[in-house]
Design an enzyme around this catalytic site. Sequence first.
Site, short mmCIF file in Angstrom:
data_model
loop_
_atom_site.label_atom_id
_atom_site.label_comp_id
_atom_site.label_asym_id
_atom_site.label_seq_id
_atom_site.Cartn_x
_atom_site.Cartn_y
_atom_site.Cartn_z
N CYS A 101 0.83 -1.20 0.00
CA CYS A 101 0.00 0.00 0.00
C CYS A 101 0.87 1.26 0.00
CB CYS A 101 -0.92 -0.01 1.22
SG CYS A 101 -2.03 1.42 1.32
N CYS A 193 -6.10 -4.22 6.97
CA CYS A 193 -7.22 -3.27 6.97
C CYS A 193 -8.42 -3.77 6.18
CB CYS A 193 -6.75 -1.91 6.46
SG CYS A 193 -6.31 -1.85 4.70
#
Length: 365
Positions: A101, A193
């Site tokens: 990410c 997440c």
Amino acid sequence: MRVLAAMSGGVDSAVAAALAVDAGHDVTGVHLALSQNRQTLRSGSRGCCSVEDSHDARRVADELGIPFYVWDLADRFTEDVVDDFVAEYAAGRTPNPCLRCNEKIKFTAVLDRALGLGFDAVVTGHHARLDGTELRRSVDAAKDQSYVLGVLTPEQLAAAMFPLGGMTKDRVREIAAERGFGVAAKPDSHDICFIPDGDTRGFLSRRLGSQPGPVVDAATGRQVGEHDGTYGFTVGQRRGLGIAAGDQRPRYVLGIEPVTRTVTVGTADLAGVPAVRTGAPTWTGRAPQLPFAAQVQVRAHGAPVACRVRPDDGGGLLVEFADQQRGVAPGQSAVFYEPDPDRGDRVLGQAAVTAAVEREAGVRR
């Protein structure tokens, strides 16, 4: 400077944005909408990018008196992070989605867009330090995130700001409380997440389906169990193996072969490896001359170990550990740090592990 503050809705990014304002920068806040189902409510410390997080970030921006926007990067996040995560596990590797990410979203998609809009830098709440453009560990060792930033290039680091790297997490919360931020006591996000329930195996099973195969003992070659998919395992894993090995000695995952759907397990004396091979490295500064000595960290929360780094075939590296290491899985990143004790917190770069060097013949890793 014109600064874009990436505001996740947590306490770290809130305080980072506040410190950028205090420093006199012209700050604009942006929340990244990464989830394709943002209306799902956050559950304690699990998950992020929910509608609650967006509201929390907006409230902080309002209190700071800065402009605030939401950028929808859900499709890009799904393609570059979630789909990559699934594909890596399907191939028998263990990816780090936070590192991916940072590489693909926060410091490529976001930074590129920010620079294109005329911003000079992006400020985030990462716990790491910048000494000029040199990336270093945070002073708070327990919260250090330099490992997941080790993939950044010198150009990206030159346009990054990490104002929290010189303070502890307790101090961050104190600053937030002093300013009256509602996120001052908000729990830190844990786990992955986009898997808010923490059930990684279940998430992968829903994506990849049942793919049963054998669990084989490395020492005897005997099948000691069955599984529903190699994606449910990672090298070094001890718990949840579901095997009957015939004695009480703990077993560890030694290797994963997705083509034959075979998971190989063995005792602790077989779990250590002396070295690993990697793909092509990326460097946070000038590329060091090979071979070189370094400290290497192979997991986000692992301890660094001394190593010798040599060139390997195909542009990759051969990383020789001073002491054998367990649980080094293909797909993980080997992040290199300066070996000098006075500068041992400086990040040199990283490379993805492709294979362990065999210690015992017949054990595929």
